[in-house]
Design an enzyme around this catalytic site. Structure first.
Site, PDB file in Angstrom:
ATOM      1  N   HIS A  39       0.804  -1.231   0.000  1.00 18.16           N
ATOM      2  CA  HIS A  39       0.000   0.000   0.000  1.00 18.16           C
ATOM      3  C   HIS A  39       0.840   1.285   0.000  1.00 18.16           C
ATOM      4  CE1 HIS A  39      -4.023  -1.923   0.719  1.00 18.16           C
ATOM      5  NE2 HIS A  39      -3.234  -2.899   1.092  1.00 18.16           N
ATOM      6  N   THR A  40       2.120   1.171  -0.318  1.00 14.71           N
ATOM      7  CA  THR A  40       2.945   2.383  -0.399  1.00 14.71           C
ATOM      8  C   THR A  40       2.801   3.073  -1.757  1.00 14.71           C
ATOM      9  OG1 THR A  40       4.782   0.947  -0.999  1.00 14.71           O
ATOM     10  CG2 THR A  40       4.726   1.729   1.280  1.00 14.71           C
ATOM     11  N   ASP A  41       2.296   2.351  -2.761  1.00 10.09           N
ATOM     12  CA  ASP A  41       2.292   2.946  -4.123  1.00 10.09           C
ATOM     13  C   ASP A  41       1.398   4.179  -4.216  1.00 10.09           C
ATOM     14  OD1 ASP A  41      -0.014   1.304  -4.019  1.00 10.09           O
ATOM     15  OD2 ASP A  41       0.107   0.739  -6.134  1.00 10.09           O
ATOM     16  N   GLY A 126      -3.040 -11.369  -5.892  1.00 10.70           N
ATOM     17  CA  GLY A 126      -1.956 -10.466  -5.526  1.00 10.70           C
ATOM     18  C   GLY A 126      -0.737 -10.548  -6.437  1.00 10.70           C
ATOM     19  N   LEU A 127      -0.804 -11.358  -7.513  1.00 12.12           N
ATOM     20  CA  LEU A 127       0.336 -11.439  -8.430  1.00 12.12           C
ATOM     21  C   LEU A 127       0.071 -10.671  -9.728  1.00 12.12           C
ATOM     22  CD1 LEU A 127       1.543 -15.153  -7.978  1.00 12.12           C
ATOM     23  CD2 LEU A 127       2.092 -13.146  -6.611  1.00 12.12           C
ATOM     24  N   SER A 129      -2.469 -10.476 -12.256  1.00 11.35           N
ATOM     25  CA  SER A 129      -2.826 -11.037 -13.563  1.00 11.35           C
ATOM     26  C   SER A 129      -3.440  -9.977 -14.464  1.00 11.35           C
ATOM     27  CB  SER A 129      -3.799 -12.208 -13.391  1.00 11.35           C
ATOM     28  OG  SER A 129      -5.057 -11.762 -12.929  1.00 11.35           O
ATOM     29  N   ASP A 174       1.560  -2.270 -10.441  1.00 14.68           N
ATOM     30  CA  ASP A 174       1.466  -3.579 -11.094  1.00 14.68           C
ATOM     31  C   ASP A 174       1.907  -3.507 -12.550  1.00 14.68           C
ATOM     32  OD1 ASP A 174       0.233  -3.982  -8.697  1.00 14.68           O
ATOM     33  OD2 ASP A 174      -1.670  -4.700  -9.508  1.00 14.68           O
TER      34      ASP A 174
HETATM   35  P1  ADP Z   1      -5.040  -9.646  -9.923  1.00 16.34           P
HETATM   36  O1  ADP Z   1      -4.575  -9.407  -8.527  1.00 16.34           O
HETATM   37  O2  ADP Z   1      -4.739 -11.040 -10.372  1.00 16.34           O
HETATM   38  O3  ADP Z   1      -4.587  -8.603 -10.881  1.00 16.34           O
HETATM   39  P2  ADP Z   1      -7.605  -8.555 -10.611  1.00 16.34           P
HETATM   40  O4  ADP Z   1      -8.943  -8.733 -10.015  1.00 16.34           O
HETATM   41  O5  ADP Z   1      -7.018  -7.204 -10.678  1.00 16.34           O
HETATM   42  O6  ADP Z   1      -6.643  -9.561  -9.845  1.00 16.34           O
HETATM   43  O7  ADP Z   1      -7.630  -9.112 -12.117  1.00 16.34           O
HETATM   44  C1  ADP Z   1      -8.151 -10.384 -12.417  1.00 16.34           C
HETATM   45  C2  ADP Z   1      -9.022 -10.293 -13.660  1.00 16.34           C
HETATM   46  O8  ADP Z   1      -8.200  -9.997 -14.826  1.00 16.34           O
HETATM   47  C3  ADP Z   1      -9.697 -11.598 -14.015  1.00 16.34           C
HETATM   48  O9  ADP Z   1     -10.877 -11.782 -13.262  1.00 16.34           O
HETATM   49  C4  ADP Z   1      -9.971 -11.392 -15.509  1.00 16.34           C
HETATM   50  O10 ADP Z   1     -11.079 -10.547 -15.704  1.00 16.34           O
HETATM   51  C5  ADP Z   1      -8.725 -10.646 -15.970  1.00 16.34           C
HETATM   52  N1  ADP Z   1      -7.712 -11.597 -16.462  1.00 16.34           N
HETATM   53  C6  ADP Z   1      -6.481 -11.777 -15.976  1.00 16.34           C
HETATM   54  N2  ADP Z   1      -5.825 -12.759 -16.657  1.00 16.34           N
HETATM   55  C7  ADP Z   1      -6.681 -13.214 -17.611  1.00 16.34           C
HETATM   56  C8  ADP Z   1      -6.609 -14.235 -18.611  1.00 16.34           C
HETATM   57  N3  ADP Z   1      -5.549 -15.016 -18.748  1.00 16.34           N
HETATM   58  N4  ADP Z   1      -7.689 -14.417 -19.401  1.00 16.34           N
HETATM   59  C9  ADP Z   1      -8.795 -13.654 -19.255  1.00 16.34           C
HETATM   60  N5  ADP Z   1      -8.919 -12.703 -18.315  1.00 16.34           N
HETATM   61  C10 ADP Z   1      -7.887 -12.469 -17.492  1.00 16.34           C
HETATM   62 MG    MG Z   2      -5.017  -6.559 -10.759  1.00 15.79          MG
END
Ligand code: ADP
Ligand code: MG
Length: 387
Positions: A39-41, A126-127, A129, A174
């Site tokens: 939470h520093t960002d 938390g990684l 995606s 991120d």
């Molecule tokens: P995170 O902490 O993993 O970033 P978020 O809630 O911010 O969690 O983002 C997750 C969302 O990003 C998923 O629910 C989906 O909508 C989208 N997403 C991430 N990777 C993929 C993927 N490989 N294919 C389709 N959607 C994805």
């Molecule tokens: Mg995210």
């Protein structure tokens, strides 16, 4: 995990089955783990982050009609849109991360494509995606349009896509680490100046992800509360020193002088951020020197502060930290991401990763009855063409 070769064969075959031709290129962007700086960002401070070899691939083939057609190996649904008019898709929500990026790219030169996403980054843990998907999308447009772009600019487009198009409030951390990664190095990010410094990690240390597999709940509203509380702290501190614009500008000594005037809950939140920010800077030296005593202490203080001051822990995280701290080969352990479940991170003696993982899995499972996932990750390159 699957080898790169096998994954390449899988995504190519799947692409061929959907679109009838093989992809012309595959771009990728890494997920990331923060080693310090919860939470520093958004407080304009520092974060020690590491782009990881869990990543999102996007296989593409250009189209000549300025349309984007999308599928994901990981989620159901397909979505298509024209680059002439980019609208929100209320049905296939995941496609909005791609649409949002398209919306904020410099548009005239964009080329449409058939695309297939394939990711090994766990969702909502938390990684990051979502940032990996955004940065892979930027990389795809750059490759297809034969364009280049500064990583900071790439990150800003991803953040705008997420904040203004998808509608999730996030800092730029991120996207920035996914765009900027460097093989073998962590990155110390300065979230105000958008600058970074590569920090080598001693080869004897492994970075191990410990996913609690506890699904985060209420994380959005808790996140907004914490942001508001930090701002309230800034507001109070500014009355003493108008040069303070964010908690990043407050020294530990200044805080000690004025914290008594704050409502106790605001003081706790601010203290955590101010100390955490200092820990990021101390971590850079400890990592380079492999100073294991300091690493243990910094990580321990970070978790204890997250639990007692910032209050972003949940019982599953407490069970995980207990297992991580007592495991063989454990050098340091803490939370990662926003908290409230999701992943945690440990530094582990390289030769003892298997022993560490087995112990943590068994101990955590016995306390929580939840099956965790434990795996080592390595520092990977930032978004770009798959090498
Ligand atoms: P995170 O902490 O993993 O970033 P978020 O809630 O911010 O969690 O983002 C997750 C969302 O990003 C998923 O629910 C989906 O909508 C989208 N997403 C991430 N990777 C993929 C993927 N490989 N294919 C389709 N959607 C994805
Ligand atoms: Mg995210």
């Amino acid at each position: 995990m699957m080898t790169q070769q096998a994954r390449l064969a899988r995504i190519s075959a799947e692409f061929q089955a959907i679109y009838g031709t093989p992809p012309s290129a595959i771009v990728r962007a890494p997920g990331r783990v923060d080693l310090m700086g919860s939470h520093t960002d958004y407080n304009m401070g520092f974060v020690m982050t590491m782009p990881i070899d869990r990543d999102t691939w996007l296989a593409v083939r250009p189209r000549d009609d300025r349309e984007v057609h999308l599928r994901s190996h990981n989620l159901a649904g397909h979505s298509q849109f024209s680059l002439h008019e980019i609208k929100h898709d209320p049905q296939v929500e995941w496609s909005n991360y791609v649409r949002g990026v398209a919306r904020f790219m410099p548009n005239e030169s964009l080329v449409g494509f058939d695309g297939l996403i394939d990711s090994t980054v766990p969702f909502g843990s938390g990684l990051s995606s979502s940032a990996a998907l955004e940065m892979a999308t930027v990389a795809a447009f750059l490759h297809l349009g034969d364009l280049s772009m500064d990583p900071v600019q790439m990150a800003i487009i991803g953040q705008r896509a997420e904040n203004e198009f998808v509608g999730v409030k996030t800092g730029i951390l991120d996207q920035y680490s996914s765009a900027l990664g460097q093989t073998g190095c962590a990155l110390q990010l300065d979230c105000r100046h958008l600058t970074s410094e590569p920090i080598p990690i001693d080869r004897s240390l492994a970075v191990v992800i410990c996913n609690t597999n506890f699904k985060r709940q209420l994380v959005g509203s808790e996140y907004d509360d914490r942001r508001a509380q930090c701002l309230e702290g800034v507001y109070i501190l500014r009355q003493h020193d108008p040069t303070i614009e964010a908690l990043r500008d407050v020294t530990v000594a200044q805080f000690a002088e004025f914290s008594a005037e704050m409502p106790p809950i605001i003081a706790k939140r601010c203290r955590f951020i101010i100390e955490e920010n200092q820990r990021v800077q101390q971590l850079a030296d400890a990592l380079a020197a492999n100073d294991q005593h300091t690493l243990w202490q910094l990580f321990a203080d970070s978790y204890n502060g997250a639990r007692d001051l910032f209050e972003i822990s949940v019982p599953a995280m407490d069970a995980m930290i207990a297992a991580m701290r007592s495991a063989p080969g454990s050098v340091a352990a803490r939370q990662t991401g926003a908290g409230f479940g999701g992943c945690m991170v440990a530094l582990v003696e390289q030769e003892r990763v298997a022993e560490f993982s087995a112990y943590v899995a068994q101990t955590y499972r016995a306390t929580t009855q939840i099956e965790p996932e434990i795996y080592a990750v390595s520092a990977s390159a930032g978004a770009g063409l798959l090498q």
